[in-house]
Structures are given as C-alpha cells and as structure tokens.
Design an enzyme around this catalytic site. Structure first.
Site, short mmCIF file in Angstrom:
data_model
loop_
_atom_site.label_atom_id
_atom_site.label_comp_id
_atom_site.label_asym_id
_atom_site.label_seq_id
_atom_site.Cartn_x
_atom_site.Cartn_y
_atom_site.Cartn_z
N ARG A 2 5.92 10.69 -1.84
CA ARG A 2 4.92 9.84 -1.78
C ARG A 2 5.25 8.72 -0.64
O ARG A 2 4.40 8.11 0.30
CB ARG A 2 4.92 9.12 -2.87
CG ARG A 2 3.63 8.41 -3.22
CD ARG A 2 3.27 7.90 -4.67
NE ARG A 2 1.76 7.31 -4.10
CZ ARG A 2 1.00 7.61 -5.09
NH1 ARG A 2 0.79 8.16 -5.95
NH2 ARG A 2 -0.13 6.73 -4.74
N ASN A 27 -8.58 -5.19 -1.45
CA ASN A 27 -9.24 -4.22 -2.40
C ASN A 27 -10.10 -4.71 -3.25
O ASN A 27 -10.39 -5.98 -3.34
CB ASN A 27 -8.10 -3.71 -3.31
CG ASN A 27 -8.52 -2.30 -4.06
OD1 ASN A 27 -9.62 -1.79 -3.62
ND2 ASN A 27 -7.44 -1.97 -5.00
N THR A 28 -11.15 -3.90 -3.79
CA THR A 28 -12.36 -4.25 -4.61
C THR A 28 -12.14 -3.76 -6.06
O THR A 28 -11.84 -2.54 -6.01
CB THR A 28 -13.47 -4.10 -4.09
OG1 THR A 28 -14.66 -4.39 -4.96
CG2 THR A 28 -13.82 -2.81 -3.53
N HIS A 29 -12.48 -4.48 -7.00
CA HIS A 29 -12.02 -3.67 -8.22
C HIS A 29 -13.26 -4.02 -9.36
O HIS A 29 -13.78 -5.02 -9.31
CB HIS A 29 -10.72 -4.21 -9.05
CG HIS A 29 -10.38 -3.52 -10.36
ND1 HIS A 29 -10.04 -2.25 -10.45
CD2 HIS A 29 -10.58 -4.05 -11.63
CE1 HIS A 29 -9.72 -2.00 -11.81
NE2 HIS A 29 -10.17 -3.03 -12.53
N ASP A 44 -1.18 -6.38 -3.04
CA ASP A 44 0.18 -6.68 -3.19
C ASP A 44 0.85 -5.15 -3.73
O ASP A 44 0.19 -4.26 -3.92
CB ASP A 44 0.57 -7.81 -3.89
CG ASP A 44 0.52 -7.88 -5.37
OD1 ASP A 44 0.10 -6.72 -5.79
OD2 ASP A 44 0.65 -8.81 -6.12
N GLY A 47 1.71 -4.27 -6.61
CA GLY A 47 1.64 -3.98 -7.90
C GLY A 47 0.08 -3.56 -8.06
O GLY A 47 -0.39 -3.15 -7.08
N ASP A 55 -3.58 -3.75 -8.64
CA ASP A 55 -4.50 -4.87 -8.87
C ASP A 55 -4.02 -5.91 -9.09
O ASP A 55 -4.80 -6.70 -9.84
CB ASP A 55 -5.59 -4.19 -9.98
CG ASP A 55 -6.27 -3.02 -9.55
OD1 ASP A 55 -6.26 -2.73 -8.16
OD2 ASP A 55 -6.84 -2.22 -10.47
C1 GAR Z 1 -16.03 0.88 -6.95
O1 GAR Z 1 -16.46 0.31 -8.12
C2 GAR Z 1 -14.68 0.28 -6.66
O2 GAR Z 1 -14.24 -0.88 -7.46
C3 GAR Z 1 -13.96 1.26 -7.64
O3 GAR Z 1 -14.65 2.47 -7.17
C4 GAR Z 1 -16.01 2.29 -6.98
C5 GAR Z 1 -16.05 2.91 -5.81
O4 GAR Z 1 -17.59 3.15 -5.50
N1 GAR Z 1 -12.49 1.48 -7.33
C6 GAR Z 1 -11.59 1.28 -8.41
O5 GAR Z 1 -11.76 1.45 -9.54
C7 GAR Z 1 -10.25 1.29 -7.91
N2 GAR Z 1 -9.32 1.02 -9.03
P1 GAR Z 1 -18.20 3.63 -4.11
O6 GAR Z 1 -17.53 5.03 -4.03
O7 GAR Z 1 -19.68 3.74 -4.43
O8 GAR Z 1 -18.00 2.70 -2.85
#
Ligand code: GAR
Length: 205
Positions: free
Chosen positions: A70, A112-114, A146, A148, A150
């Site tokens: 990794r 990142n987006t969650h 960071d 961790g 999320d």
């Molecule tokens: C999004 O909702 C994003 O936040 C999530 O995957 C989806 C991607 O959508 N990511 C996570 O859950 C990361 N932990 P997309 O492929 O249609 O852009």
C-alpha cells in the site's frame, strides 16, 4: 489561491463520476476559476473515466491489487498526480484512502466529499448507515483530507431531509443532487480565495 491562471484540479474517481461531471460542467465557464487537468481512477472501464475522455481530459488508472504494498501504491499515485502539477486534488467518489506520502506531497490541498453530515456516518456507506440509524436529516460534507477516515476540517455542509419511504438508493441520489452543487461551490471558493485552518476551523481570507 487567488491567481490569474485557473486553479489546476486533478480529480480522483472510482465510479459513475457524476460529481466529476458537475466540476467539468462548472469549469466550462471561464469565470469559474478552475480547470480539470486530469482524472485518475483506481479501476478501469468506469463511467467516470469515460466522462473525462468525452471532455478531452487526460486520464490515468492506478489499481490497488489485492495484497499489494500500500505504501508503494501511495507513492506511485502521488507521482501520477504530481505530474499534472495540481493546485487542488479532488477526491470525488474515490473509494481508496490516500496515504501519508500523498497527503504530505499535496499538503492541505486535497479535498473530499462525503454523502452524510460528518462527523456522523463516516466510511464507505454513509447513506446506508444514516438510514439504518433512523436520522431525519442527513446531507453532504466537503472537507480537507487528513490521515483519518473522513475526519478532516469541514469546508462546507448541506442538509437533506430523510423521507419515510427512502431506500439507500433514493436517499443517496437525493444527497448527490445537493452534493454536486456543494462540491462545485466549495471548489470555486478554494480556487479563488485563500484560506487557513485553526483548530479545525477553516477561515477564508
Ligand atoms: C458520492 O456520493 C460520494 O460522496 C461518495 O460516492 C459518491 C460518488 O458519486 N463517496 C463516498 O462515499 C466516499 N466515502 P459519483 O461517482 O456519481 O460522483
């Protein structure tokens, strides 16, 4: 990051790439202040890569094989991304944790987006876990990555009510509608403003 040249974005994806598409569409407006210079993925043949190709954006694929080292994978991913000299790296549905080498190379410039309101329901299954818990409000969070899971400083959040008859799929789709707008507006702000973080709080300058 106020500069006359557009902010260079490298976007990492693992799936359908609707968040990526929202960024590509936003970047078509020259006043947006950013451009997607490359899209990277950890798997081949995904819709996210096709979206990049359709927009004539450079792509690369860097899979993490089962049992692979990794640390080495992280170093290689760092080099692949660094080649595109990003101002900002956007993890947009990228389902791998970014390692210490990557994060130190792009220190404070990885977002990142969650699909949940962090710090609730981190990890791979935000909508599923929120639904199972019985929350009435969920939503989306854009944050600085960071080391961790999320756990980085929060840049922006938006709420989405949970409906009585929601399934994981319907809730996640509704969250993604809001999440796309949030990612586009937050990236615009990052591309055009300076910021600093004190005690987890993001301050815009
Ligand atoms: C999004 O909702 C994003 O936040 C999530 O995957 C989806 C991607 O959508 N990511 C996570 O859950 C990361 N932990 P997309 O492929 O249609 O852009």
């Amino acid at each position: 990051m106020p500069d006359s040249a557009p902010c260079r974005l490298v976007v990492l994806v693992s799936g359908t790439g609707t968040l990526l598409q929202a960024l590509i569409d936003a970047c078509a407006d020259p006043t947006y202040g950013a451009e997607v210079v490359a899209v990277g993925a950890d798997r081949d043949s995904i819709a996210g890569l096709q979206r990049a190709k359709n927009a004539d954006i450079a792509t690369f694929v860097h899979p993490l094989q089962r049992g692979a080292d990794r640390v080495q994978w992280d170093r290689e991913l760092t080099a692949l991304v660094a080649a595109f000299r990003p101002d900002l790296v956007v993890s947009a549905g990228f389902m791998k944790l970014l390692g210490p080498h990557f994060l130190s190379a792009f220190s404070g410039r990885v977002i990142n987006t969650h699909p949940a309101l962090l710090p609730s329901f981190p990890g791979m299954h935000g909508p599923r876990d929120a639904l199972a818990y019985g929350v009435k409000i969920s939503g989306a969070t854009v944050f600085l990555v960071d080391e961790g899971v999320d756990s980085g400083a929060i840049l922006s959040q938006a709420a989405v009510p949970v409906a009585e008859d929601d399934t994981v799929e319907t809730l996640h789709e509704r969250i993604k509608g809001v999440e796309r707008e949030l990612l586009v507006s937050t990236t615009r702000q990052l591309a055009n403003c300076s910021w600093h973080v004190i005690d987890r709080k993001v301050h815009w300058e």
